[in-house]
Scaffold this active site. Structure first.
Site, PDB file in Angstrom:
ATOM      1  N   LYS A 132       7.031  -4.134  -3.348  1.00 11.94           N
ATOM      2  CA  LYS A 132       5.761  -3.804  -2.826  1.00 11.94           C
ATOM      3  C   LYS A 132       4.474  -4.323  -3.895  1.00 11.94           C
ATOM      4  O   LYS A 132       3.388  -5.215  -3.576  1.00 11.94           O
ATOM      5  CB  LYS A 132       5.334  -2.355  -2.905  1.00 11.94           C
ATOM      6  CG  LYS A 132       3.728  -1.872  -2.559  1.00 11.94           C
ATOM      7  CD  LYS A 132       3.414  -2.432  -1.102  1.00 11.94           C
ATOM      8  CE  LYS A 132       1.926  -2.076  -0.855  1.00 11.94           C
ATOM      9  NZ  LYS A 132       1.347  -2.754   0.062  1.00 11.94           N
ATOM     10  N   LYS A 151     -11.280  16.534   6.544  1.00 12.23           N
ATOM     11  CA  LYS A 151     -10.205  15.847   7.211  1.00 12.23           C
ATOM     12  C   LYS A 151      -9.638  16.766   8.290  1.00 12.23           C
ATOM     13  O   LYS A 151      -9.620  16.123   9.386  1.00 12.23           O
ATOM     14  CB  LYS A 151      -9.333  15.075   6.436  1.00 12.23           C
ATOM     15  CG  LYS A 151      -9.984  13.518   5.967  1.00 12.23           C
ATOM     16  CD  LYS A 151      -8.956  12.983   5.260  1.00 12.23           C
ATOM     17  CE  LYS A 151      -9.274  11.578   4.833  1.00 12.23           C
ATOM     18  NZ  LYS A 151      -8.585  10.659   3.779  1.00 12.23           N
ATOM     19  N   ASN A 158       2.043  -7.822  -3.017  1.00  8.93           N
ATOM     20  CA  ASN A 158       0.553  -7.689  -3.022  1.00  8.93           C
ATOM     21  C   ASN A 158      -0.080  -8.610  -3.863  1.00  8.93           C
ATOM     22  O   ASN A 158      -1.171  -9.271  -3.828  1.00  8.93           O
ATOM     23  CB  ASN A 158       0.024  -6.353  -3.155  1.00  8.93           C
ATOM     24  CG  ASN A 158       0.041  -5.465  -1.992  1.00  8.93           C
ATOM     25  OD1 ASN A 158       0.216  -5.997  -0.783  1.00  8.93           O
ATOM     26  ND2 ASN A 158      -0.572  -4.162  -2.327  1.00  8.93           N
ATOM     27  N   CYS A 174      -6.077  -1.570  -2.273  1.00  9.03           N
ATOM     28  CA  CYS A 174      -4.751  -2.018  -2.635  1.00  9.03           C
ATOM     29  C   CYS A 174      -4.734  -3.172  -3.801  1.00  9.03           C
ATOM     30  O   CYS A 174      -4.215  -3.099  -4.807  1.00  9.03           O
ATOM     31  CB  CYS A 174      -3.966  -2.430  -1.560  1.00  9.03           C
ATOM     32  SG  CYS A 174      -3.471  -1.021  -0.548  1.00  9.03           S
ATOM     33  N   PHE A 203      -4.247 -16.427   3.959  1.00 12.04           N
ATOM     34  CA  PHE A 203      -4.629 -16.450   2.750  1.00 12.04           C
ATOM     35  C   PHE A 203      -5.110 -17.402   2.039  1.00 12.04           C
ATOM     36  O   PHE A 203      -5.028 -17.331   0.623  1.00 12.04           O
ATOM     37  CB  PHE A 203      -3.606 -15.407   2.018  1.00 12.04           C
ATOM     38  CG  PHE A 203      -3.551 -14.004   2.410  1.00 12.04           C
ATOM     39  CD1 PHE A 203      -4.049 -13.006   1.664  1.00 12.04           C
ATOM     40  CD2 PHE A 203      -2.861 -13.623   3.589  1.00 12.04           C
ATOM     41  CE1 PHE A 203      -3.998 -11.516   2.179  1.00 12.04           C
ATOM     42  CE2 PHE A 203      -2.793 -12.441   3.970  1.00 12.04           C
ATOM     43  CZ  PHE A 203      -3.345 -11.336   3.164  1.00 12.04           C
TER      44      PHE A 203
HETATM   45  P1  NAD Z   1      -6.225   7.403   0.834  1.00 10.39           P
HETATM   46  O1  NAD Z   1      -6.950   7.509  -0.003  1.00 10.39           O
HETATM   47  O2  NAD Z   1      -6.933   6.738   2.193  1.00 10.39           O
HETATM   48  O3  NAD Z   1      -5.535   8.632   1.448  1.00 10.39           O
HETATM   49  C1  NAD Z   1      -4.647   9.647   0.615  1.00 10.39           C
HETATM   50  C2  NAD Z   1      -4.934  10.959   1.032  1.00 10.39           C
HETATM   51  O4  NAD Z   1      -4.198  11.682   0.234  1.00 10.39           O
HETATM   52  C3  NAD Z   1      -6.350  11.517   0.910  1.00 10.39           C
HETATM   53  O5  NAD Z   1      -6.895  11.946   2.288  1.00 10.39           O
HETATM   54  C4  NAD Z   1      -6.078  12.562   0.019  1.00 10.39           C
HETATM   55  O6  NAD Z   1      -7.077  13.742   0.304  1.00 10.39           O
HETATM   56  C5  NAD Z   1      -4.781  13.028   0.047  1.00 10.39           C
HETATM   57  N1  NAD Z   1      -4.043  13.806  -0.830  1.00 10.39           N
HETATM   58  C6  NAD Z   1      -4.144  13.560  -2.329  1.00 10.39           C
HETATM   59  N2  NAD Z   1      -3.480  14.438  -2.881  1.00 10.39           N
HETATM   60  C7  NAD Z   1      -2.836  15.265  -1.906  1.00 10.39           C
HETATM   61  C8  NAD Z   1      -1.992  16.412  -2.073  1.00 10.39           C
HETATM   62  N3  NAD Z   1      -1.371  16.856  -2.978  1.00 10.39           N
HETATM   63  N4  NAD Z   1      -1.544  16.938  -0.940  1.00 10.39           N
HETATM   64  C9  NAD Z   1      -1.859  16.337   0.542  1.00 10.39           C
HETATM   65  N5  NAD Z   1      -2.826  15.612   0.500  1.00 10.39           N
HETATM   66  C10 NAD Z   1      -3.539  14.732  -0.752  1.00 10.39           C
HETATM   67  O7  NAD Z   1      -5.022   6.503   0.773  1.00 10.39           O
HETATM   68  P2  NAD Z   1      -4.283   5.286   1.432  1.00 10.39           P
HETATM   69  O8  NAD Z   1      -5.015   4.289   1.462  1.00 10.39           O
HETATM   70  O9  NAD Z   1      -3.721   5.943   2.662  1.00 10.39           O
HETATM   71  O10 NAD Z   1      -3.151   4.983   0.583  1.00 10.39           O
HETATM   72  C11 NAD Z   1      -2.173   5.782   0.217  1.00 10.39           C
HETATM   73  C12 NAD Z   1      -0.959   5.156  -0.385  1.00 10.39           C
HETATM   74  O11 NAD Z   1      -0.334   3.995   0.344  1.00 10.39           O
HETATM   75  C13 NAD Z   1      -1.405   4.348  -1.764  1.00 10.39           C
HETATM   76  O12 NAD Z   1      -0.208   4.558  -2.756  1.00 10.39           O
HETATM   77  C14 NAD Z   1      -1.716   2.959  -1.400  1.00 10.39           C
HETATM   78  O13 NAD Z   1      -1.793   2.334  -2.556  1.00 10.39           O
HETATM   79  C15 NAD Z   1      -0.662   2.653  -0.378  1.00 10.39           C
HETATM   80  N6  NAD Z   1      -0.941   1.872   0.451  1.00 10.39           N
HETATM   81  C16 NAD Z   1      -2.145   1.737   0.937  1.00 10.39           C
HETATM   82  C17 NAD Z   1      -2.536   0.749   2.207  1.00 10.39           C
HETATM   83  C18 NAD Z   1      -3.668   0.583   2.722  1.00 10.39           C
HETATM   84  O14 NAD Z   1      -3.995  -0.591   3.276  1.00 10.39           O
HETATM   85  N7  NAD Z   1      -4.458   1.503   2.837  1.00 10.39           N
HETATM   86  C19 NAD Z   1      -1.526  -0.099   2.582  1.00 10.39           C
HETATM   87  C20 NAD Z   1      -0.027  -0.184   2.036  1.00 10.39           C
HETATM   88  C21 NAD Z   1       0.125   0.818   1.086  1.00 10.39           C
END
Ligand code: NAD
Length: 440
Positions: free
Chosen positions: A209, A35, A213, A265, A254
């Site tokens: 949060k 990435k 959801n 999520c 929704f």
């Molecule tokens: P994702 O899986 O797309 O991304 C997470 C990233 O973190 C990955 O690229 C992974 O390689 C990286 N990572 C993991 N451990 C790491 C570390 N120690 N150091 C550096 N990088 C590390 O996840 P996301 O969808 O972006 O979601 C992240 C958080 O936000 C989750 O808790 C999720 O519930 C929340 N969230 C997601 C959304 C959504 O629509 N995707 C919306 C609101 C909240």
């Protein structure tokens, strides 16, 4: 301000790139070298509307960098956003190992270096009490107020597919922090965004949060439950949804009946909230029902298919849409996975087309095609699983000409029954949807 973002997923990238675009100096890190290499060469590793363009614009301004080294992110920033994943563990609880790995790195850096004070912002969705635990951990490591201003929670509400817009134009910003110093920093960070900021204690922010959801998932499961009843009663769920949604106390959003929710999520956050309830001896029967209704929907749709086709063995089935929602390539917990798994068990032959999901689909028996027309060719049925705009523009009379058997099972109710009836005047096909009468 100098901002660090740990975790370059959907949330971290949108947040980091947007902050940089607002003029902050941002450094983002991720453990995925693939990435980061892609980001360093200006390419966007995820599909998210407008994000690649925003990255290009931001790169021209020169105030964002990407690294695989979290320590660099920690050392170069005043405020550190943690945006790592918090997926489900087998017991439903949130897996906080990625979060704790980042927290331990921050602690190690703060212990060993003569750093300035840093604000730690947990943006990942975390169980209630996690930020308290992180703050306690820092204190136990001897890291005091001279190194950590605060540990605060700033949940994210963006919707994948609309993430950039949602981040820049949110309905509200929730910040779980009580100290004047951290409030001032967060006000500065978000100064460009015109949205009300609700400051509260961090436990409430964490619960907001999950409550948000699960409430949205509840609306989806509610309308799907009524849709199943509507099928039995011969009513039209689209009319029912319109009728109840026009009451502003209920609202129209929704309330689209169909195959149910998926994504990274809703499913995991429901499970996590149920586990939180269990751990605190608080039953959450409504949330259990929401998950149960959603889990039944793929089977419900396939029953409708079998009613039309009988035994599915050897039948050629086309899936239109694999992503859990339009405008994303994310297939995490997508209904398409359950549907393809069940079709595979039934020995059906599966063909699929999704505008964004072009490879890496985890079920090898699903053969991917380059267009809807190619995908449905010689098929016994087509199942619509994602409400892509491109599919809404399809002409069913034209599409079904390519098929062996003109059967459409619309798992997203993307066509109005009126439109279907008009097409049925001049063309022969069977159209099955959710909570609405079959047209043939
Ligand atoms: P994702 O899986 O797309 O991304 C997470 C990233 O973190 C990955 O690229 C992974 O390689 C990286 N990572 C993991 N451990 C790491 C570390 N120690 N150091 C550096 N990088 C590390 O996840 P996301 O969808 O972006 O979601 C992240 C958080 O936000 C989750 O808790 C999720 O519930 C929340 N969230 C997601 C959304 C959504 O629509 N995707 C919306 C609101 C909240």
């Amino acid at each position: 301000m100098r901002i660090g973002v740990i975790g370059c997923g959907y949330v971290g990238l949108v947040c980091g790139i947007s902050f940089a675009n607002m003029g902050h100096q941002v450094i983002c890190s991720d453990i995925s070298a693939e990435k980061i290499t892609s980001l360093q060469s200006g390419n966007m590793p995820i599909k998210e509307q407008g994000l690649a363009e925003l990255l290009q614009k931001t790169n021209r301004q020169g105030n964002i960098t990407f690294t695989t080294d979290n320590v660099q992110t920690i050392s170069e920033s005043e405020t550190i956003f943690i945006t790592v994943g918090t997926p489900s563990l087998p017991d439903g609880s949130a897996d906080l190992s990625y979060l704790w790995s980042a927290v331990r790195q921050i602690a190690a850096y703060l212990q060993s270096e003569k750093s300035g004070k840093k604000l730690i912002v947990v943006k990942s969705t975390v169980p209630v009490g996690t930020c308290d635990d992180v703050a306690t951990f820092f204190a136990q490591q001897g890291i005091g107020g001279d190194k950590v201003i605060d540990v605060i929670h700033n949940p994210e509400f963006l919707r994948q597919g609309n993430a950039v817009h949602d981040f820049l134009f949110p309905d509200r910003i929730i910040i779980g922090c009580t100290s004047a110093e951290s409030k001032e920093i967060m006000n500065q960070i978000y100064r460009e965004i015109k949205a009300p900021i609700q400051f509260c204690d961090r436990r409430s922010a964490e619960l907001i949060k999950y409550a948000a959801n699960t409430f949205l998932a509840m609306k989806i499961s509610y309308i799907n439950m009524i849709a199943c009843l509507s099928d039995k009663l011969g009513a039209d769920i689209s009319e029912v949804a319109r009728g109840i949604g026009s009451d502003p106390r209920i609202g129209t959003s929704f309330l689209q009946a169909g195959i149910g929710y998926g994504g990274s999520c809703f499913p995991k956050d429901l499970l996590a909230l149920l586990k939180i309830g269990e751990d605190h001896a608080c039953e959450l029967p409504l949330i259990e029902a929401v998950a149960q209704i959603n889990n039944q929907l793929p089977g419900y749709l396939l029953e409708k298919l079998e009613e039309q086709l009988g035994n599915l063995a050897g039948k050629r089935i086309a899936l239109l849409g694999l992503a859990y929602k339009p405008m994303t390539d994310d297939i995490r917990e997508a209904p398409s996975l359950r549907i393809s798994g069940r079709l595979q068990e039934a020995d059906a032959r599966i063909q699929a087309y999704d505008p964004f999901v072009k490879d890496n689909y985890p079920i090898s028996d699903v053969h991917l095609f380059a267009s809807a027309e190619e995908c449905v060719k010689d098929c016994d049925a087509v199942i619509i699983l994602t409400e892509w705009e491109e599919f809404k523009q399809l002409s069913l009379p034209a599409l079904t000409q390519f098929m062996k058997n003109p059967l459409i099972v619309d798992g997203r109710n993307i066509f109005s029954i009126q439109q279907i009836k008009e097409w049925a005047l001049t063309s022969t096909f069977t159209y099955v949807s959710v909570g609405r009468p079959t047209v043939s």
